[in-house]
Design a protein around this motif. Sequence first.
Motif, PDB file in Angstrom:
ATOM      1  N   VAL A  88       0.834  -1.197   0.000  1.00  0.00           N
ATOM      2  CA  VAL A  88       0.000   0.000   0.000  1.00  0.00           C
ATOM      3  C   VAL A  88       0.870   1.248   0.000  1.00  0.00           C
ATOM      4  O   VAL A  88       1.849   1.345   0.746  1.00  0.00           O
ATOM      5  CB  VAL A  88      -0.932   0.019   1.234  1.00  0.00           C
ATOM      6  CG1 VAL A  88      -1.580   1.387   1.416  1.00  0.00           C
ATOM      7  CG2 VAL A  88      -2.012  -1.053   1.098  1.00  0.00           C
ATOM      8  N   TRP A  89       0.488   2.193  -0.846  1.00  0.00           N
ATOM      9  CA  TRP A  89       1.069   3.545  -0.856  1.00  0.00           C
ATOM     10  C   TRP A  89      -0.095   4.501  -0.674  1.00  0.00           C
ATOM     11  O   TRP A  89      -0.861   4.748  -1.601  1.00  0.00           O
ATOM     12  CB  TRP A  89       1.796   3.782  -2.161  1.00  0.00           C
ATOM     13  CG  TRP A  89       2.579   5.072  -2.247  1.00  0.00           C
ATOM     14  CD1 TRP A  89       2.946   5.887  -1.229  1.00  0.00           C
ATOM     15  CD2 TRP A  89       3.106   5.656  -3.452  1.00  0.00           C
ATOM     16  NE1 TRP A  89       3.663   6.966  -1.703  1.00  0.00           N
ATOM     17  CE2 TRP A  89       3.778   6.838  -3.060  1.00  0.00           C
ATOM     18  CE3 TRP A  89       3.072   5.304  -4.794  1.00  0.00           C
ATOM     19  CZ2 TRP A  89       4.410   7.667  -3.997  1.00  0.00           C
ATOM     20  CZ3 TRP A  89       3.704   6.118  -5.714  1.00  0.00           C
ATOM     21  CH2 TRP A  89       4.372   7.287  -5.318  1.00  0.00           C
ATOM     22  N   CYS A  90      -0.265   5.021   0.543  1.00  0.00           N
ATOM     23  CA  CYS A  90      -1.433   5.810   0.904  1.00  0.00           C
ATOM     24  C   CYS A  90      -1.038   7.262   1.131  1.00  0.00           C
ATOM     25  O   CYS A  90      -0.049   7.544   1.826  1.00  0.00           O
ATOM     26  CB  CYS A  90      -2.069   5.233   2.174  1.00  0.00           C
ATOM     27  SG  CYS A  90      -3.548   6.089   2.733  1.00  0.00           S
ATOM     28  N   GLU A  91      -1.818   8.161   0.582  1.00  0.00           N
ATOM     29  CA  GLU A  91      -1.537   9.571   0.808  1.00  0.00           C
ATOM     30  C   GLU A  91      -1.782   9.941   2.266  1.00  0.00           C
ATOM     31  O   GLU A  91      -2.537   9.285   2.986  1.00  0.00           O
ATOM     32  CB  GLU A  91      -2.381  10.437  -0.126  1.00  0.00           C
ATOM     33  CG  GLU A  91      -1.693  10.722  -1.443  1.00  0.00           C
ATOM     34  CD  GLU A  91      -0.279  11.264  -1.266  1.00  0.00           C
ATOM     35  OE1 GLU A  91      -0.093  12.276  -0.544  1.00  0.00           O
ATOM     36  OE2 GLU A  91       0.660  10.675  -1.840  1.00  0.00           O
ATOM     37  N   LYS A  92      -1.137  11.008   2.671  1.00  0.00           N
ATOM     38  CA  LYS A  92      -1.347  11.526   4.012  1.00  0.00           C
ATOM     39  C   LYS A  92      -2.673  12.288   4.054  1.00  0.00           C
ATOM     40  O   LYS A  92      -3.196  12.691   3.009  1.00  0.00           O
ATOM     41  CB  LYS A  92      -0.159  12.393   4.443  1.00  0.00           C
ATOM     42  CG  LYS A  92       0.042  13.642   3.560  1.00  0.00           C
ATOM     43  CD  LYS A  92      -0.856  14.792   3.963  1.00  0.00           C
ATOM     44  CE  LYS A  92      -1.303  15.587   2.791  1.00  0.00           C
ATOM     45  NZ  LYS A  92      -2.501  16.420   3.075  1.00  0.00           N
ATOM     46  N   PRO A  93      -3.281  12.512   5.246  1.00  0.00           N
ATOM     47  CA  PRO A  93      -2.884  11.908   6.510  1.00  0.00           C
ATOM     48  C   PRO A  93      -3.234  10.427   6.506  1.00  0.00           C
ATOM     49  O   PRO A  93      -4.040   9.967   5.704  1.00  0.00           O
ATOM     50  CB  PRO A  93      -3.714  12.670   7.543  1.00  0.00           C
ATOM     51  CG  PRO A  93      -4.945  13.071   6.796  1.00  0.00           C
ATOM     52  CD  PRO A  93      -4.481  13.362   5.397  1.00  0.00           C
ATOM     53  N   MET A  94      -2.638   9.698   7.423  1.00  0.00           N
ATOM     54  CA  MET A  94      -2.853   8.255   7.470  1.00  0.00           C
ATOM     55  C   MET A  94      -4.338   7.937   7.608  1.00  0.00           C
ATOM     56  O   MET A  94      -4.872   7.076   6.893  1.00  0.00           O
ATOM     57  CB  MET A  94      -2.064   7.684   8.642  1.00  0.00           C
ATOM     58  CG  MET A  94      -1.953   6.178   8.682  1.00  0.00           C
ATOM     59  SD  MET A  94      -0.757   5.707   9.966  1.00  0.00           S
ATOM     60  CE  MET A  94      -0.884   3.925   9.910  1.00  0.00           C
ATOM     61  N   ALA A  95      -5.022   8.640   8.521  1.00  0.00           N
ATOM     62  CA  ALA A  95      -6.449   8.422   8.746  1.00  0.00           C
ATOM     63  C   ALA A  95      -7.023   9.646   9.424  1.00  0.00           C
ATOM     64  O   ALA A  95      -6.292  10.588   9.769  1.00  0.00           O
ATOM     65  CB  ALA A  95      -6.668   7.173   9.598  1.00  0.00           C
ATOM     66  N   THR A  96      -8.323   9.642   9.654  1.00  0.00           N
ATOM     67  CA  THR A  96      -8.971  10.777  10.311  1.00  0.00           C
ATOM     68  C   THR A  96      -9.163  10.556  11.797  1.00  0.00           C
ATOM     69  O   THR A  96      -9.710  11.419  12.482  1.00  0.00           O
ATOM     70  CB  THR A  96     -10.338  11.062   9.653  1.00  0.00           C
ATOM     71  OG1 THR A  96     -11.134   9.882   9.698  1.00  0.00           O
ATOM     72  CG2 THR A  96     -10.157  11.497   8.212  1.00  0.00           C
TER      73      THR A  96
END
Length: 370
Positions: free
Chosen positions: A99-107
């Motif tokens: 996985v390559w996930c944009e920031k932010p990681m989560a809310t």
Amino acid sequence: MRALGIGLIGTGYMGKCHALAWNAVAPVFGDVARPRLAMLCEVDDALAARRAREFGFAGSTADWRALVAHPEVDIVSITTPNAFHAEMAIAALEAGKHVWCEKPMATSLADAQAMLTAARAAGKVAALGYNYIQNPAIRLAARLIGEGAIGSVNHVRVEMDEDFMADAEAPFSWKSAAQSGHGALDDFGVHAFSLLKVLVGEVAQVMADMGKPYPTRPLQEGGARPVETHDIATILLRFASGASGLVALNRSAWGRKGRIFVQVFGAKGTISFDQERMNEIELYTAEGRSDLQGFRRILTAPVHEPYDRFIPAPGHGLGFNELKIIECRELMRTIAGEPAHLIDFETGLRIERTVDAAARSFREGRWTEV
């Protein structure tokens, strides 16, 4: 390295940035196999098909779960609005994908923790889109600090300002809704914390204040809706090293387009950097003749890796998209089991803990442990 099969979810600002990186990483670096652009996902089939043609993906879908399950997809780029990151990342990891996930990681911190738990269980690479740390100028600053060029760091300030929320008459959008997170603190303030991590180290305590310059925003269908996030945040910091710091965030700052102004003060000098002048740093060292002391401007050049992979001449400069290409190469290094300069979910969770502590500090009106 075997050619990686790429799945991309979302084709907006950062989705296009990821697509450009996947298309460019092989010709820029020349030491990796060209990734296979396998599948792209958008909100409807027509838009997905059009973006697939534009970005060079072999297939398209309006069902992100179908993309995650696709056998030709080895890694999933997640570039959707913040609220969708956790569900998509966890599903991809459980399907055996990197996985390559944009920031932010989560809310929320709970969602971020669940993402890290899924990454650990899957044994897959899970990285976050903190591309500012890839800038050759920032890498140079970190190296100078590590070498003691400005002595022991005692104070750092980061000002991060943009004006995309500055217009009081701009209609209510997802960035003003509570499900997007806290606001400036995590929507883009996490970039500031990523820079602090690589330049100064771990944050130990925070004291935060947040503000809403516009308490309501108009709705396109008429009327108004209360703003549920904070467009301004100011955070005092205490680092594990003993240094102090300040982060000032404002996404309603007229005239500021992409400003991240960093000042690192040490016992023997100062380093400063401004993202709006992203190809240079300023260095002051308190040495030599006092009448000749002053800030020295250092332009990035081929000697500052990996600038040389893009341009053979000094001073010509890299841009935002080039930083994402560098980040893409670092991600591929990690997948290959090589040392890499990257913020993974482990480090990302520490950033999220800093954000959560700052939000609690604001609610409770006191210094808070990270």
